[in-house]
Motif scaffolding. Structure first.
Motif, PDB file in Angstrom:
ATOM      1  N   ALA A 242       0.834  -1.200   0.000  1.00 39.85           N
ATOM      2  CA  ALA A 242       0.000   0.000   0.000  1.00 39.85           C
ATOM      3  C   ALA A 242       0.874   1.257   0.000  1.00 39.85           C
ATOM      4  O   ALA A 242       0.559   2.244  -0.695  1.00 39.85           O
ATOM      5  CB  ALA A 242      -0.923   0.001   1.218  1.00 39.85           C
ATOM      6  N   SER A 243       1.979   1.216   0.725  1.00 41.55           N
ATOM      7  CA  SER A 243       2.871   2.373   0.816  1.00 41.55           C
ATOM      8  C   SER A 243       3.546   2.675  -0.526  1.00 41.55           C
ATOM      9  O   SER A 243       3.599   3.827  -0.962  1.00 41.55           O
ATOM     10  CB  SER A 243       3.933   2.138   1.891  1.00 41.55           C
ATOM     11  OG  SER A 243       4.811   3.243   1.977  1.00 41.55           O
ATOM     12  N   VAL A 244       4.043   1.625  -1.197  1.00 41.98           N
ATOM     13  CA  VAL A 244       4.718   1.856  -2.470  1.00 41.98           C
ATOM     14  C   VAL A 244       3.721   2.290  -3.543  1.00 41.98           C
ATOM     15  O   VAL A 244       4.065   3.089  -4.432  1.00 41.98           O
ATOM     16  CB  VAL A 244       5.507   0.598  -2.904  1.00 41.98           C
ATOM     17  CG1 VAL A 244       4.579  -0.498  -3.425  1.00 41.98           C
ATOM     18  CG2 VAL A 244       6.530   0.956  -3.975  1.00 41.98           C
ATOM     19  N   THR A 245       2.479   1.816  -3.454  1.00 48.75           N
ATOM     20  CA  THR A 245       1.450   2.241  -4.406  1.00 48.75           C
ATOM     21  C   THR A 245       1.141   3.725  -4.237  1.00 48.75           C
ATOM     22  O   THR A 245       1.025   4.474  -5.220  1.00 48.75           O
ATOM     23  CB  THR A 245       0.166   1.414  -4.231  1.00 48.75           C
ATOM     24  OG1 THR A 245       0.465   0.017  -4.372  1.00 48.75           O
ATOM     25  CG2 THR A 245      -0.881   1.812  -5.256  1.00 48.75           C
ATOM     26  N   LYS A 246       1.032   4.158  -2.985  1.00 50.48           N
ATOM     27  CA  LYS A 246       0.789   5.572  -2.707  1.00 50.48           C
ATOM     28  C   LYS A 246       1.944   6.429  -3.220  1.00 50.48           C
ATOM     29  O   LYS A 246       1.729   7.498  -3.820  1.00 50.48           O
ATOM     30  CB  LYS A 246       0.600   5.776  -1.204  1.00 50.48           C
ATOM     31  CG  LYS A 246       0.302   7.204  -0.811  1.00 50.48           C
ATOM     32  CD  LYS A 246       0.097   7.340   0.699  1.00 50.48           C
ATOM     33  CE  LYS A 246      -0.191   8.791   1.079  1.00 50.48           C
ATOM     34  NZ  LYS A 246      -0.384   8.931   2.562  1.00 50.48           N
ATOM     35  N   THR A 247       3.171   5.954  -3.010  1.00 52.40           N
ATOM     36  CA  THR A 247       4.347   6.684  -3.490  1.00 52.40           C
ATOM     37  C   THR A 247       4.341   6.777  -5.014  1.00 52.40           C
ATOM     38  O   THR A 247       4.619   7.830  -5.592  1.00 52.40           O
ATOM     39  CB  THR A 247       5.637   5.993  -3.016  1.00 52.40           C
ATOM     40  OG1 THR A 247       5.659   5.978  -1.578  1.00 52.40           O
ATOM     41  CG2 THR A 247       6.866   6.724  -3.533  1.00 52.40           C
ATOM     42  N   LEU A 341     -12.339   3.205  -3.318  1.00 52.30           N
ATOM     43  CA  LEU A 341     -11.397   4.312  -3.332  1.00 52.30           C
ATOM     44  C   LEU A 341      -9.991   3.745  -3.531  1.00 52.30           C
ATOM     45  O   LEU A 341      -9.663   2.687  -2.976  1.00 52.30           O
ATOM     46  CB  LEU A 341     -11.461   5.085  -2.016  1.00 52.30           C
ATOM     47  CG  LEU A 341     -12.753   5.870  -1.759  1.00 52.30           C
ATOM     48  CD1 LEU A 341     -12.758   6.422  -0.341  1.00 52.30           C
ATOM     49  CD2 LEU A 341     -12.916   6.986  -2.769  1.00 52.30           C
ATOM     50  N   PRO A 342      -9.148   4.406  -4.316  1.00 54.79           N
ATOM     51  CA  PRO A 342      -7.799   3.879  -4.552  1.00 54.79           C
ATOM     52  C   PRO A 342      -7.029   3.577  -3.265  1.00 54.79           C
ATOM     53  O   PRO A 342      -6.275   2.605  -3.212  1.00 54.79           O
ATOM     54  CB  PRO A 342      -7.126   5.010  -5.346  1.00 54.79           C
ATOM     55  CG  PRO A 342      -8.260   5.668  -6.065  1.00 54.79           C
ATOM     56  CD  PRO A 342      -9.417   5.622  -5.103  1.00 54.79           C
ATOM     57  N   THR A 343      -7.251   4.362  -2.245  1.00 55.87           N
ATOM     58  CA  THR A 343      -6.547   4.145  -0.975  1.00 55.87           C
ATOM     59  C   THR A 343      -7.011   2.878  -0.259  1.00 55.87           C
ATOM     60  O   THR A 343      -6.345   2.423   0.675  1.00 55.87           O
ATOM     61  CB  THR A 343      -6.751   5.348  -0.052  1.00 55.87           C
ATOM     62  OG1 THR A 343      -8.163   5.624   0.063  1.00 55.87           O
ATOM     63  CG2 THR A 343      -6.050   6.589  -0.608  1.00 55.87           C
ATOM     64  N   ALA A 344      -8.155   2.321  -0.687  1.00 50.35           N
ATOM     65  CA  ALA A 344      -8.694   1.120  -0.032  1.00 50.35           C
ATOM     66  C   ALA A 344      -8.436  -0.143  -0.835  1.00 50.35           C
ATOM     67  O   ALA A 344      -8.926  -1.217  -0.473  1.00 50.35           O
ATOM     68  CB  ALA A 344     -10.194   1.288   0.199  1.00 50.35           C
ATOM     69  N   ALA A 345      -7.676  -0.061  -1.927  1.00 50.22           N
ATOM     70  CA  ALA A 345      -7.489  -1.228  -2.796  1.00 50.22           C
ATOM     71  C   ALA A 345      -6.818  -2.387  -2.058  1.00 50.22           C
ATOM     72  O   ALA A 345      -7.267  -3.538  -2.142  1.00 50.22           O
ATOM     73  CB  ALA A 345      -6.671  -0.828  -4.022  1.00 50.22           C
ATOM     74  N   VAL A 346      -5.746  -2.121  -1.334  1.00 47.65           N
ATOM     75  CA  VAL A 346      -5.021  -3.195  -0.648  1.00 47.65           C
ATOM     76  C   VAL A 346      -5.870  -3.805   0.464  1.00 47.65           C
ATOM     77  O   VAL A 346      -5.937  -5.038   0.606  1.00 47.65           O
ATOM     78  CB  VAL A 346      -3.681  -2.678  -0.090  1.00 47.65           C
ATOM     79  CG1 VAL A 346      -3.039  -3.733   0.811  1.00 47.65           C
ATOM     80  CG2 VAL A 346      -2.730  -2.324  -1.226  1.00 47.65           C
ATOM     81  N   THR A 347      -6.560  -2.985   1.250  1.00 46.90           N
ATOM     82  CA  THR A 347      -7.395  -3.539   2.317  1.00 46.90           C
ATOM     83  C   THR A 347      -8.563  -4.334   1.754  1.00 46.90           C
ATOM     84  O   THR A 347      -9.023  -5.286   2.375  1.00 46.90           O
ATOM     85  CB  THR A 347      -7.932  -2.413   3.230  1.00 46.90           C
ATOM     86  OG1 THR A 347      -8.643  -1.446   2.434  1.00 46.90           O
ATOM     87  CG2 THR A 347      -6.788  -1.717   3.958  1.00 46.90           C
ATOM     88  N   THR A 348      -9.028  -3.969   0.561  1.00 49.32           N
ATOM     89  CA  THR A 348     -10.097  -4.738  -0.081  1.00 49.32           C
ATOM     90  C   THR A 348      -9.602  -6.134  -0.460  1.00 49.32           C
ATOM     91  O   THR A 348     -10.321  -7.126  -0.292  1.00 49.32           O
ATOM     92  CB  THR A 348     -10.619  -4.003  -1.326  1.00 49.32           C
ATOM     93  OG1 THR A 348     -11.098  -2.716  -0.952  1.00 49.32           O
ATOM     94  CG2 THR A 348     -11.743  -4.785  -2.000  1.00 49.32           C
TER      95      THR A 348
END
Length: 446
Positions: A242-247, A341-348
């Protein structure tokens, strides 16, 4: 309807349409190829199997068939190659399937303008081969890419991973021609890249599932094939991914695709373990190498395993990814389209693992749109309901594309909770007042 009555209806329809399209373009149910019987079975209950399928060879034939159907009150199920007939709601009381598969001419390829005009039955794979001769391509990566026709891709709004850079199907669509439910031909847009004012029928028809009209001709924007391509794969813990995706999304890097993969999908692709991130860069060679190295370094600094794929290995990787999500099976798997939401992709994807005991396959584009493939033997309507509820809690949705008929009858395939139903029904009434086109296949039985 019993078997004898169905044969009588089929014979009646065939007799009326034969002077229009010819005997070789009409097939009753008993004489359909097995692959077509299987595809139609995934769209309708056994009690509502269509009597016939017809293959018009020309737009004039298609207009005449629809005019006849309108006059006789026949309900129609439009399709191209039939590869996505099982998507959407369960059809009811369908009399006739109309395939545009034989409307497959390339009308014009304006190489200098980067546009191409084709009939709706042209297969994407064939068109890509043609465009490749001029070093061009359509950035579409739909389900069943070898069988999918342009009309079917537009009708289901099925674009794929390249949407990260190029947008969805509707962003490439410049013009359409279609036959209305009364058999009249209509057009919208044109064959050149320009902005127009007024009602945007191209966007309206994209994702309409054949409920508003039957596409006959489409004009699309093509793109130059990039000089070089490379794909970075990072796998490991969910937090680091999730961190590298945000970066990545906040950086100056310019990937053409960026997809997050569930742990089971990572495993089946032989990409180590954990949540995965697949990022493709396509540009001049030096840029691809530089961007790949930078992303790889960021991922490794966060403890992720990383590999760069190029040339034949890269092509094999993306082909394998598509096959894992869309591979055919005797009993249809459950495939879903989701958005969060893009920020929720990994938690999904983590939620998917928890609800399916890590058996579900999930792919979510960095934009938040994605696909799920679930085991129809173990996943219940209740699990789908929980997944939908989670997606909705993350500002998104879950739509069941394909599933066994028995499962679809136990849930709301579309799960739409927006406020546009009144407008949708008004549009349907305007375009198809007798409700003969794909009845009950779209949202809320439209």
């Amino acid at each position: 309807m019993n078997a004898i009555a169905k044969r009588d209806v089929a014979a009646s329809i065939a007799q009326k349409l034969e002077p229009i399209v010819g005997e070789s373009a009409i097939f009753d149910w008993e004489h359909l190829p097995p692959i077509w019987q299987e595809r139609i079975n995934r769209a309708n209950t056994l009690q509502n199997i269509p009597s016939c399928i017809v293959y018009p060879h020309t737009v004039e034939q298609l207009k005449s068939v629809i005019t006849y159907a309108d006059g006789n009150g026949w309900s129609l199920l439009p399709c191209g190659s039939g590869s996505k007939l099982g998507w959407g709601g369960v059809g009811k009381d369908i009399d006739l399937v109309i395939s545009t598969e034989r409307l497959n001419r390339v009308i014009e390829h304006a190489v200098g303008d980067l546009t191409v005009t084709v009939e709706a039955g042209v297969k994407l794979a064939d068109l890509q081969n043609l465009l490749r001769q001029e070093n061009q391509f359509l950035p579409l990566d739909p389900a069943y890419a070898q069988q999918a026709t342009l009309g079917g891709i537009i009708a289901t709004a099925d674009s794929g991973s390249w949407r990260h850079r190029y947008g969805g199907v509707r962003d490439m669509l410049l013009g359409i021609s279609f036959v209305r439910s009364d058999g009249q031909l209509a057009k919208a847009g044109g064959r050149v890249v320009k902005n127009v004012a007024g009602y945007d029928l191209m966007k309206l028809f994209t994702g309409s599932y054949g409920t508003l009209g039957i596409l006959t001709e489409v004009t699309l924007r093509a793109y130059p094939i990039p000089e070089a391509s490379g794909t970075v794969v990072l796998t490991g813990k969910a937090e680091a991914t999730a961190s590298v995706t945000k970066t990545l999304l906040g950086s100056a890097l310019t990937p053409t695709t960026a997809d997050l993969l569930s742990s089971e999908l990572v495993k089946q692709l032989g990409l180590s373990q954990g949540i995965g991130l697949m990022v493709r860069f396509q540009s001049v060679k030096e840029s691809v190498q530089e961007q790949s190295s930078r992303l790889l370094e960021v991922g490794q600094n966060l403890g992720l395993q990383g590999t760069v794929y190029t040339e034949a290995e890269e092509g094999t990787l993306w082909q394998s990814l598509s096959e894992k999500i869309w591979q055919a099976s005797q009993e249809p798997a459950i495939t879903c389209k989701i958005g969060v939401l893009p920020t929720a992709a990994v938690t999904t994807l983590t939620k998917l693992d928890a609800l399916t005991s890590s058996t579900g396959l999930g792919l979510i584009h960095a934009s938040g749109l994605g696909r799920l493939r679930l085991d129809s033997g173990t996943v219940t309507p209740q699990i789908i309901g929980e997944l939908r509820q989670y997606c909705e809690s993350q500002g998104g949705f879950l739509t069941v594309l394909e599933a066994p008929i028995s499962l679809k009858q136990q849930l709301d395939v579309w799960g739409y909770k927006g406020n546009a139903l009144k407008v949708m029904r008004q549009i349907k009434q305007q375009f198809d007042p007798k409700n003969i086109l794909s009845p009950d296949r779209f949202v809320a039985g439209i």
